[in-house]
Design an enzyme around this catalytic site. Structure first.
Site, short mmCIF file in Angstrom:
data_model
loop_
_atom_site.label_atom_id
_atom_site.label_comp_id
_atom_site.label_asym_id
_atom_site.label_seq_id
_atom_site.Cartn_x
_atom_site.Cartn_y
_atom_site.Cartn_z
N LYS A 107 -22.69 -10.13 17.34
CA LYS A 107 -23.81 -9.39 16.76
C LYS A 107 -23.77 -9.53 15.23
O LYS A 107 -22.68 -9.62 14.65
CB LYS A 107 -23.63 -7.92 17.16
N SER B 257 -29.38 -2.06 20.46
CA SER B 257 -29.50 -2.83 19.24
C SER B 257 -28.89 -4.22 19.34
O SER B 257 -29.12 -5.03 18.46
CB SER B 257 -28.85 -2.06 18.08
N SER C 69 -26.21 0.59 22.66
CA SER C 69 -26.60 -0.68 22.04
C SER C 69 -26.02 -1.92 22.69
O SER C 69 -26.50 -3.02 22.45
CB SER C 69 -26.24 -0.67 20.55
#
Lengths: 542, 542
Positions: free
Chosen positions: B137, B212, B236
């Site tokens: 990420k 996310s 997330s």
């Protein structure tokens, strides 16, 4: 009309009368005879109360060996329990170390354990801590008894549940038989409060027994217990371990169940957490305690626990020991310096040990922040609790200044958190860059001090701030060679000089134990106990 | 004169041009040809860019098998790396899932690994994650590249260090090759920001890819990665795992190194902590990730870690599975209900599984408190970061309402802590009283939703609030039988009805995966992965 306040005088008088009533008449000793003795260490064996077997049971073993003998059926649990209840009663009469006394319940439980498990019949396997008497600091809840922590406002409010650790120790087979004294606020180095009074140091009544787990300290020194449980938020296990010459381990937060323990800070202020840990007469007893707890499937006792299993680590062949001669804030007094040097010299001669000099960065700042964490909301909550029974602030609490620390704001807390995160990085780097197993250092810049003088806890508090596990090992006591030396040896400014000046020479400090502290990395508690055992075996030639 | 603000428009244009430049010309595909496809799952294999070996490498295995083949020398690390870089480049062109692209560095590292370890020569043993491509990420720092998290104000500020996990994965032998997209604020269920734009869901571009960690989700769905790392503070990792039909594990806080990860909450506000965890195409890959990290001596990477070792637990013979059909706040939509029922039916037929119905207490209150924890200081810090480059708030961030949550005070924080401690006791009791290994429940009341509609995260957020590990397992996808049903099925009030009404039937939700969530007790992450593997093997017949 205002409700009438029951003052602490009346509460204390009743409470102490009840307490006295819990000591069987034939277990009472002529304490007036010992009033002028500053050292009462011999009295348990000379007072004539213990029979020969009881003397042997309570004098000759550590908890590890006693447990083996219990499991082997050498003595019944009842015999062992009665022996320790008696010896604890003696300790209480000599040093005022107990708060709640539940000898009767303990003996009853012992009888049940004897019936349930007969070691000789090889029936049901006994539980891990089968029949082992364990004492607890007053702040642990034990069902049916107060958790007053020495505050009048909590007297006569018996606990409805056992705290998580008490419940767990019972499930593991231990016998709980008494709780022990602590300071008003649970925050000072003198175990003194308005309900139970002050615990005395059995090695030298003119010196503090330490705090906040001082009752355990005195009880263990007199072998009224072989394994006690304290709590430590700034040094509360380690300070009384130093004062009483016993072993004490402050585990990382959460490893040992802390649910249902009364602490007096406002609920929810958990920036620095108290941790529960063992105090004992041997290092392997501290390991026994930790191992028994970490090996059990203990998550179920406490929603705040961190379940790090015991994995039977082997320490690496050549241990790397960081050595910090001081903390850069307070200069160790002559006996403390000598004790540490003695230990270092013994370690230096050993091929399996590498010593690496280290400096501890920014201890003063970190300990200032520790105090801020401990007083996030200021001191109102303490005053409020004291006011309920009109009780005065004890001298040692006044002396440490905690009550005048202003509270902070939410942003202030975040700022503390940020600084601590930075400190954690710095200390990780210290461990990593030197590839350290543990750090060896003094547990305090001094030995046990005269009453109400222990006001600084930087040597212990640093590790609460960082949440590193740390263990105290007694290595010697003050000797005639430990002359006081010139104040100019105090290297770190006026505050250091003031503290350093408290050491006036061996006369005033007779009998005071000298200890070292061994510190491990966070959550590497098992590794710490293993490394500390190696050091202990070399230094104390065990 | 005020300093001129460089607006996000200019920053984004430059950044995206750079990004495009990182995709070699011969790896570019005629994306305009696929603009009208709502499902692009087949394109990586049909676009003609991957040769046969690359198709096999990227299509046929999970990370566990690929790792075995790498260690056996079936393909070189370079071959594998190039294959995944290519496929990631395709995924980027189809879904806009990447942020930082460092294919060149990855291929260079791959060559070095090939030179250093020659599996065929039986020389040096390869490291645990030898040659395995792993995507991260964007919020993880990777040296020399931005950690912009999609905010203009952090663009062109290359990281000087690797975050702890990146450093560790490299030490374990992995090959890092790209970072992936996320929402402005890292707090919403749509991975959309003003720098990189929005990531699309490759199964259905009209539905969100989740957030996310949505970039990882899309990349993994297209097998441009087999193992990605996300972070999860409210869902997330799990939300994009649901949206993209992959496996995703949210570990307990601290078990996986989180140092050097950018999150946008004010420093020091650590009431609820983000946790790093794996996303993968198989459950055993999530275990591989966790095991590799917990088995390594990883304390040294990160001062905030909780070092719980991997101990090769065996799951108990008969697993006890608590089943929560809903969270008492939002009613699961028809496909979610069907998916869960299907799973339950399969489990019910298995002798090694006991199912125990459970209710989750007070989820609504706990999730309100979760939001309060996430906005302790209000929203000023977000606006301040956005203002530096004049960037507007993305629609999904507006929609979740986080920016209008007022901040709190120090006492407010303590009150939150007290309520959470009570909740932790209640949920411990739930696990203990039913003797549960895990809880089985939906990961959300719905599947992937249309863009900017995923505004509630009670099903995932509860476990962040309590810090319990949780894993998402895909079990099916929306099918024609999943008709919309009457709003009266929404049992929990108007808010529930509004959310329930979003399910309009299978047409709009074509291709949307249906998943379940398996939740373990805090810190029993290894036990969770083992129990989840048993469930996965039964439900997905693996």
């Amino acid at each position: 009309m205002l409700p009438e306040i029951k003052t602490y005088h009346a509460i204390a008088a009743e409470k102490r009368a009840q307490q006295w009533g819990k000591i069987p008449k034939n277990w009472r000793i002529p304490t007036e005879r010992f009033h002028n003795d500053t050292n009462v260490m011999d009295i348990p064996l000379t007072c004539g109360l213990l029979n020969e077997t009881e003397s042997i049971i309570t004098s000759n073993y550590d908890a590890t060996t006693l447990l083996e003998k219990l499991k082997a059926g050498v003595w019944s649990v009842e015999q062992v329990t009665v022996a320790f209840c008696k010896r604890a009663a003696i300790a209480q009469q000599l040093t005022n170390c107990l708060t709640e006394i539940f000898f009767d319940d303990a003996i009853e439980r012992a009888k049940k354990l004897d019936l349930e498990y007969d070691p000789k019949s090889r029936g049901k396997a006994p539980p891990p801590l089968f029949g082992l008497p364990i004492s607890l600091k007053d702040s642990f809840q034990f069902c049916g008894y107060d958790t007053s922590t020495g505050l009048g406002c909590y007297v006569d409010k018996p606990a409805e549940d056992n705290s998580a650790l008490a419940a767990m120790l019972i499930d593991l087979g231990a016998v709980l038989y008494c709780k022990t004294n602590l300071p008003q606020s649970i925050m000072t180095g003198d175990s003194d409060n308005n309900v139970f009074g002050r615990t005395l140091n059995p090695r030298n009544k003119l010196l503090t027994a330490g705090g906040s787990t001082g009752g355990e300290g005195a009880l263990l020194a007199l072998r009224g217990s072989l394994l006690g449980v304290g709590t430590d938020i700034g040094g509360s296990i380690r300070v009384p371990s130093v004062c009483n010459g016993i072993y004490g381990l402050r585990p990382s937060v959460g490893l040992v169940r802390h649910g249902g323990v009364r602490d007096l800070t406002p609920p929810g202020t958990d920036g620095i957490r108290s941790t529960a840990g063992p105090m004992a007469t041997s290092l392997r007893d501290c390991s026994l305690f930790l191992k028994s707890i970490l090996q059990a499937d203990t998550w179920m006792y406490d929603s705040t626990s961190i379940s790090i299993p015991w994995v039977d680590l082997k320490p690496r062949h050549k241990l790397r020991i960081g050595v910090a001669l001081d903390d850069g804030v307070y200069t160790p007094s002559p006996p403390v310096r000598r004790g540490l040097k003695q230990a270092i010299d013994l370690l230096r001669g050993n091929n399996d040990i590498q010593l690496i000099p280290v400096n501890l960065p920014d201890v003063k700042l970190h300990c200032q922040d520790l105090v801020s964490y401990l007083a996030l909301s200021g001191s109102h909550h303490y005053y409020e609790q004291f006011a309920r029974t009109n009780e005065p602030v004890i001298p040692s609490l006044k002396a440490i200044g905690l009550l005048s620390v202003p509270g902070t704001t939410l942003q202030g807390l975040f700022d503390l958190n940020v600084r601590r995160a930075e400190a954690a990085k710095t200390y990780l780097k210290l461990f990593r860059d030197h590839d350290l197993d543990v750090i060896l250092m003094p547990p305090a810049p001094h030995t046990a001090l005269p009453l109400d003088c222990w006001t600084k806890a930087t040597y212990t508090g640093l590790w609460n701030y960082l949440d590193y596990p740390a263990i105290v090992i007694p290595v010697d006591q003050v000797r005639d060679i430990d002359s006081a030396d010139d104040l100019s040896n105090a290297k770190f400014g006026p505050d250091d000089e003031r503290l350093y000046s408290l050491y006036t020479g061996p006369e005033q400090y007779r009998g005071a134990p000298v200890s070292i502290q061994v510190v491990g990395y966070r959550h590497k508690d098992e590794a710490l106990t293993k490394a500390a055992a190696v050091l202990d075996s070399i230094i104390n030639k065990i």
